[in-house]
Design an enzyme around this catalytic site. Structure first.
Site, PDB file in Angstrom:
ATOM      1  CE1 TYR A 143      -4.288  -6.638  50.414  1.00 15.16           C
ATOM      2  CE2 TYR A 143      -3.550  -6.617  48.146  1.00 15.16           C
ATOM      3  CZ  TYR A 143      -4.514  -6.913  49.079  1.00 15.16           C
ATOM      4  OH  TYR A 143      -5.696  -7.476  48.683  1.00 15.16           O
ATOM      5  CE  LYS A 194     -17.437   2.393  53.138  1.00 13.98           C
ATOM      6  NZ  LYS A 194     -18.809   2.268  52.600  1.00 13.98           N
ATOM      7  CG  ASP A 226     -20.263   0.497  50.139  1.00 12.68           C
ATOM      8  OD1 ASP A 226     -19.757   1.421  49.469  1.00 12.68           O
ATOM      9  OD2 ASP A 226     -20.937   0.714  51.168  1.00 12.68           O
ATOM     10  CG  ASP A 250      -6.412  -8.534  45.430  1.00 15.65           C
ATOM     11  OD1 ASP A 250      -6.628  -9.271  44.455  1.00 15.65           O
ATOM     12  OD2 ASP A 250      -5.792  -8.915  46.432  1.00 15.65           O
ATOM     13  CG  ASP A 254      -9.823 -11.649  41.653  1.00 12.74           C
ATOM     14  OD1 ASP A 254      -9.088 -11.277  40.720  1.00 12.74           O
ATOM     15  OD2 ASP A 254      -9.431 -12.379  42.570  1.00 12.74           O
TER      16      ASP A 254
END
Length: 367
Positions: A143, A194, A226, A250, A254
């Site tokens: 970001y 990852k 994942d 993020d 959620d």
């Protein structure tokens, strides 16, 4: 207890300063509890600031935030500003205030309350008892990484690009927050990355593993993002505390929020090494229901509780708010996002007023 507004699209930041009074108790007038006195200052940010002064985070708002003890933030976003240039979007103001306050650790609890098990989209046996804390790195990664932007490649094709980058110190400091958080919970920390593909994640795993030596009482595990996304819906109770980077956090926070039944229930705290913390609901502004008295105010109310607990270290006052929310749910009141057969459907205003009444009853009983 703060009196909360139901309109979630008029984005304001509420700045809070407080002082501890000499007496053990102070006359309760809706704001002063347990000898604590609050002062509030509301400043424009996001959409309201864009409409007023043309920028998503005015200098005056950031300066006032830095001089406060804690910051309570409204939801960000809205259709009205969707077509603005990037630097004139409400979300840009959110990134700017996080960076300006140097809050790098985002704590997002996802707890399935006994009263709301039936609101979860997962089976009861999967959802019941879930209590997960996601610790998300907030000011680094893709970001904020550079270079970023647009260019034209050798074939004349337009290309958009971003950079996922972390320095060791950024990983070390968020890891320590996560280990300290896990130490106060069940003592289990899962680091999500990852590392089988991304160099930034390879460094992330090495640094978190190194910091683990400082916390021999915390059990550390690693999981690829994942797989973590899959495991959160397959068996969420296997997790206690999760630490991960900005973009993975993020997404996963959620996802975890929906296990609880509604994103409208979940608060968050963003903390730095010093200075005021930033406290906000994790949901957006829900412009599709603006002005209809349908929004769930509990995430914002619980964000105020996190503000008291993590920002001001006033755990007794925080507990009063948390207990008031539980008491209101025990009485069967539900907004539309958490409604189930046999409960009472209420609007934002009625739900908020019920929580206020419960806080009143606790304070009067104590006094």
């Amino acid at each position: 207890m703060f009196k909360l507004a139901c309109g979630l699209t008029d984005i304001l930041v509420r700045l809070i300063t407080y002082s501890v009074l000499e007496s053990n108790f102070h006359t309760y007038d809706g704001l002063d509890v347990l000898g604590i006195e609050f002062n509030f200052q509301e400043m424009p940010m996001g959409g309201s600031a864009l409409d007023l002064v043309g920028v998503p985070l005015p200098d005056e708002t950031l300066a006032a935030a830095k001089n406060s003890d804690a910051v309570l933030l409204g939801a960000i976003g809205g259709y009205k500003w969707d077509n603005n240039a990037k630097h004139l979007k409400p979300e840009t103001g959110l990134l700017q205030i996080r960076e300006g306050l140097k809050v790098f650790a985002n704590l997002r609890p996802a707890t399935v309350l006994p009263q709301l098990v039936e609101a979860s989209t997962l089976k009861r046996e999967v959802a019941e008892g879930v209590d997960v804390m996601v610790v998300r790195e907030l000011t680094g990664g893709i970001y904020f990484g550079k270079p970023r932007g647009f260019r034209t490649d050798e074939n004349g094709e337009e290309v958009g690009f971003n950079t996922e980058v972390y320095a060791a110190y950024e990983i070390d400091r968020i890891a320590r927050v996560a280990f300290e958080t896990a130490r106060k919970r069940q003592g289990r920390l899962c680091s999500v990355d990852k590392a089988n593909v991304l160099e930034a994640s390879m460094l992330w795993r090495r640094r978190v593993t190194a910091i683990a030596e400082e916390y021999p009482d915390v059990e550390l595990s690693h999981m690829y993002v994942d797989n973590a996304a899959m495991q959160l819906v397959r068996n969420p109770k296997q997790f206690d505390t999760i630490v991960t980077n900005n973009i993975f956090g993020d997404i996963l926070s959620d996802e975890a929020s929906m296990i609880t039944g509604s994103i409208g229930m979940l608060p968050s705290a963003s903390l730095g090494s010093s200075g005021p913390g930033l406290f906000e609901p994790i949901h957006g502004s829900a412009p599709d229901i603006a002005g209809q008295d349908k929004a769930n105010p509990l995430a914002t109310i619980l964000s105020a509780a996190m503000l008291l607990k993590y920002g001001l270290e006033e755990e007794d006052a925080a507990r009063r708010i948390e207990n008031a929310v539980l008491d209101t749910l025990n009485k069967g009141l539900r907004t539309g996002d958490i409604y189930s057969t046999g409960t009472k459907l209420v609007g934002c205003k009625e739900m908020g007023e019920a929580v206020l009444r419960s806080v009143d009853s606790q304070v009067h009983a104590a006094v």
